[in-house]
Write a protein that holds these residues in place. Structure first.
Motif, PDB file in Angstrom:
ATOM      1  N   ASP A 340      -8.627  -4.319   7.179  1.00  0.00           N
ATOM      2  CA  ASP A 340      -8.829  -5.427   6.238  1.00  0.00           C
ATOM      3  C   ASP A 340      -7.531  -6.211   6.179  1.00  0.00           C
ATOM      4  OD1 ASP A 340      -9.694  -7.162   4.336  1.00  0.00           O
ATOM      5  OD2 ASP A 340      -9.825  -5.702   2.709  1.00  0.00           O
ATOM      6  N   GLY A 341      -7.526  -7.389   6.792  1.00  0.00           N
ATOM      7  CA  GLY A 341      -6.294  -8.163   6.870  1.00  0.00           C
ATOM      8  C   GLY A 341      -5.289  -7.453   7.748  1.00  0.00           C
ATOM      9  N   ASP A 342      -4.067  -7.264   7.221  1.00  0.00           N
ATOM     10  CA  ASP A 342      -3.024  -6.619   8.011  1.00  0.00           C
ATOM     11  C   ASP A 342      -2.939  -5.113   7.751  1.00  0.00           C
ATOM     12  OD1 ASP A 342      -2.144  -6.754   5.438  1.00  0.00           O
ATOM     13  OD2 ASP A 342      -0.182  -7.599   5.889  1.00  0.00           O
ATOM     14  N   VAL A 343      -3.925  -4.557   7.031  1.00  0.00           N
ATOM     15  CA  VAL A 343      -3.940  -3.123   6.750  1.00  0.00           C
ATOM     16  C   VAL A 343      -5.069  -2.468   7.541  1.00  0.00           C
ATOM     17  CG1 VAL A 343      -4.216  -1.337   5.000  1.00  0.00           C
ATOM     18  CG2 VAL A 343      -2.996  -3.452   4.445  1.00  0.00           C
ATOM     19  N   THR A 344      -4.701  -1.516   8.369  1.00  0.00           N
ATOM     20  CA  THR A 344      -5.701  -0.746   9.109  1.00  0.00           C
ATOM     21  C   THR A 344      -5.662   0.692   8.618  1.00  0.00           C
ATOM     22  OG1 THR A 344      -5.507  -2.119  11.088  1.00  0.00           O
ATOM     23  CG2 THR A 344      -6.440   0.085  11.365  1.00  0.00           C
ATOM     24  N   VAL A 487      -3.543   5.020  -6.713  1.00  0.00           N
ATOM     25  CA  VAL A 487      -2.821   4.622  -5.508  1.00  0.00           C
ATOM     26  C   VAL A 487      -2.721   3.102  -5.516  1.00  0.00           C
ATOM     27  CG1 VAL A 487      -2.762   4.678  -2.988  1.00  0.00           C
ATOM     28  CG2 VAL A 487      -3.741   6.600  -4.256  1.00  0.00           C
ATOM     29  N   VAL A 488      -1.487   2.592  -5.458  1.00  0.00           N
ATOM     30  CA  VAL A 488      -1.242   1.151  -5.525  1.00  0.00           C
ATOM     31  C   VAL A 488      -1.233   0.536  -4.139  1.00  0.00           C
ATOM     32  CG1 VAL A 488       0.376  -0.624  -6.283  1.00  0.00           C
ATOM     33  CG2 VAL A 488       0.036   1.440  -7.658  1.00  0.00           C
ATOM     34  N   ALA A 489      -0.563   1.181  -3.197  1.00  0.00           N
ATOM     35  CA  ALA A 489      -0.464   0.671  -1.830  1.00  0.00           C
ATOM     36  C   ALA A 489      -0.451   1.851  -0.877  1.00  0.00           C
ATOM     37  CB  ALA A 489       0.795  -0.169  -1.659  1.00  0.00           C
ATOM     38  N   ALA A 541       8.544   5.853   2.275  1.00  0.00           N
ATOM     39  CA  ALA A 541       7.730   5.437   3.415  1.00  0.00           C
ATOM     40  C   ALA A 541       6.256   5.785   3.212  1.00  0.00           C
ATOM     41  CB  ALA A 541       8.241   6.091   4.700  1.00  0.00           C
ATOM     42  N   ASP A 542       5.950   6.556   2.198  1.00  0.00           N
ATOM     43  CA  ASP A 542       4.563   6.960   1.946  1.00  0.00           C
ATOM     44  C   ASP A 542       3.877   5.883   1.100  1.00  0.00           C
ATOM     45  OD1 ASP A 542       2.222   8.382   1.750  1.00  0.00           O
ATOM     46  OD2 ASP A 542       3.161  10.245   1.101  1.00  0.00           O
ATOM     47  N   ALA A 543       2.698   6.215   0.603  1.00  0.00           N
ATOM     48  CA  ALA A 543       1.995   5.309  -0.291  1.00  0.00           C
ATOM     49  C   ALA A 543       2.766   5.166  -1.598  1.00  0.00           C
ATOM     50  CB  ALA A 543       0.595   5.852  -0.557  1.00  0.00           C
ATOM     51  N   ILE A 544       2.379   4.164  -2.343  1.00  0.00           N
ATOM     52  CA  ILE A 544       2.948   3.980  -3.684  1.00  0.00           C
ATOM     53  C   ILE A 544       1.874   4.377  -4.684  1.00  0.00           C
ATOM     54  CG2 ILE A 544       3.821   2.316  -5.362  1.00  0.00           C
ATOM     55  CD1 ILE A 544       5.104   0.828  -3.081  1.00  0.00           C
TER      56      ILE A 544
END
Length: 562
Positions: A340-344, A487-489, A541-544
């Motif tokens: 989705d967009g720039d996130v795979t 999970v934010v990002a 470097a992980d999710a936020i």
């Protein structure tokens, strides 16, 4: 005088003995027919059954690999119906028994009970153990109609058996016939063909967890539902054979044509099963508004069946085709990705069945969210294609071609971030050798664990401070596992670190673990989140994530005490 008295007493004794004999003979407890109290000694493994009525042809059944009707016509028999009759006669226990002597005393004859010319005779024989055949005759009903008079051949007794025993035996040849259109379960079918008039057969073959045709993948659930419909179908009535005097011994071309069952008119389903036997069912012309003719039992019988069954076969090519862009079953999918967009977001199934994120970070996935998204992907149809701003890219399998689908149809209110497990980190307390806590604007506080002393101690501390064992235990419990509230990002970028206060964290908790290959893990706690907790990540470097306020308090406990 004494002689006269003796003669008198002898006469009285003789009379008393006669009365006693009569009382015992008539009013004694029932004599039993068999030692075990059953009506007849039925062979343990009967292979022949004959049901006879006066003035009618006998119904004869024989068993080889299966029970079959051999007279008045040849047909497949329903094994359960035969076994119910065998059991009813084998285990029948008389409710009353009258011996020949008792009949004589009562002035009755067997004809009084309908047993000289019985209305039904059942013979069971041909047993594999070499036992003799046995015949049981059924006469008239008892006055209460709750029982039927019966007698086993050669027994000399008239018995009363429950009416249910007679009902199980009082069957016509048609009542014994197998009515199943397809006698095995849907799961036994390995492949099948559907042949419609003037068309080439459409072949379906079971492969893995799905079905395939020459034209591609088929909808497995629809194919299974179709086969289940076939396996549950039964004949409504029998058209041929029925035992009439002018009936042909085998099905003829003219007979088939008359029912629309000739090869040029019929719709035929050929099923290949795991037992190696092929089974064929053909559907022909309408018998009435609700029924059609069918040729079943591999040409052994013409019957009528529900018209809906033929309609289902007519719809097979369109109904069973799989127009999904991903015509697979969930159990056969080992990997899938959504961009989705720039996130795979790429996920892979591990050997234990759990899902794991491979991109944009390597981390555990939320099992329920991953399975739910996969099922939505596999349920997509051609109508769910997307373009422009509404499109997301989906691929199923490794190195598979991506398909653009509607974001709204696939995701709805779901976020890709929801695919990340909310388990931030899981640290086994038994492996932790060092903890270093750094609060913003303060010096780091470090404690180490001595396995020799099985105790924690300050690594560098001022004054008389000692390790707070209780506080350390609470911190380690909070880390095993550290669970997020959201999970934010999926992956922390440099901009994200600044946006969520993680470039200058309010707390950094470094965790060192013993063991080869175990590296330090840094838990960063940043700015305040709208829910009252704080933003957090691992190693920048992980999710936020957002973690609850109570968890933040535990992680912020002082590792030392005065």
């Amino acid at each position: 005088m004494s002689n006269a008295r003796a003669i008198l007493w002898l006469l009285v004794g003789s009379i008393a003995a006669g009365v006693a004999y009569f009382v015992v003979g008539v009013y004694a407890p029932e004599a039993r027919v068999q030692a075990d109290g059953r009506l007849a000694a039925v062979p343990a493994d009967p292979a022949r059954l004959v049901v006879s009525r006066v003035g009618e042809p006998a119904t004869v059944l024989e068993r080889d690999a299966e029970w079959r009707i051999v007279s008045p016509y040849a047909a497949r028999a329903d094994a359960q119906t035969v076994l119910r009759l065998v059991d009813a006669v084998s285990f029948a226990e008389p409710e009353d028994v009258i011996s020949e002597a008792e009949l004589l005393k009562l002035g009755r004859e067997r004809s009084d009970f309908g047993l000289e010319t019985p209305r039904l005779v059942v013979m069971l024989g041909g047993a594999g153990d070499g036992s003799n055949p046995v015949s049981v005759s059924f006469g008239v009903d008892t006055p209460s109609s709750n029982g039927v008079y019966a007698a086993a051949e050669g027994s000399g007794f008239v018995c009363v058996v429950p009416a249910a025993v007679f009902a199980a035996a009082d069957l016509s040849a048609e009542a014994f016939r197998a009515r199943a259109v397809f006698p095995l379960g849907a799961e036994s079918v390995a492949s099948f063909d559907v042949k419609r008039p003037g068309e080439q057969p459409l072949s379906f073959e079971r492969g893995g967890s799905g079905w395939k045709t020459q034209e591609g993948q088929s909808a497995a659930d629809k194919v299974d539902a179709f086969l289940t419909l076939l396996s549950a179908a039964e004949a409504k009535s029998f058209v041929w054979p029925v035992g009439s005097s002018n009936e042909a011994a085998s099905v003829s071309a003219s007979l088939l044509s008359g029912y629309g069952l000739d090869p040029d008119s019929a719709i035929t389903v050929s099923l290949r099963c795991g037992d190696g036997e092929d089974r064929r069912v053909s559907f022909g012309a309408a018998a009435d508004d609700a029924s059609v003719y069918a040729l079943v039992q591999n040409g052994g019988a013409v019957v009528t069946v529900d018209a809906a069954l033929r309609d289902a076969v007519l719809q097979v090519p369109a109904k069973l085709s799989d127009s999904r862009p991903f015509p697979l079953e969930a159990s056969a999918v080992a990997a899938f990705a959504v961009a989705d967009g720039d996130v795979t977001c790429a996920l892979a199934r591990e050997q234990d069945g759990a899902w794991r994120l491979e991109s944009p970070v390597a981390a555990p996935a939320d099992a329920k969210a991953a399975e739910a998204l996969l099922h939505r992907i596999l349920a997509l149809s051609a109508a769910d294609a997307g373009d422009g701003g509404d499109a997301v890219s989906v691929s199923v399998g490794t190195n598979a071609e991506a398909v653009a689908v509607s974001r709204r149809r696939l995701l709805g209110t779901t976020r890709l971030e929801d695919l990340r497990s909310r388990e931030v980190i899981a640290v086994d307390p038994a492996l932790v050798t060092r903890l270093v806590a750094t609060l913003a604007g303060q010096k780091p506080v470090s404690v180490v664990y001595s396995r020799e002393r099985t105790a924690w101690s300050p690594e560098s501390a001022e004054g008389n401070a000692v390790a707070d064992e209780a506080a350390i235990a609470k911190v380690l419990t909070a880390l095993n596992p550290l669970r997020a509230s959201g999970v934010v990002a999926l992956k922390a970028s440099a901009a994200d670190l600044g946006r969520y206060g993680l470039d200058r964290p309010a707390l950094t908790l470094a965790v060192d673990r013993g063991g080869e290959g175990l590296v330090r893990r840094n838990v960063l706690v940043g700015g305040k989140a709208p829910d009252g907790g704080r933003y957090a990540t691992v190693g920048s470097a992980d999710a936020i994530f957002t973690i609850p306020r109570e968890t933040v308090k535990l992680l912020s406990l002082s590792l030392l005490r005065k």
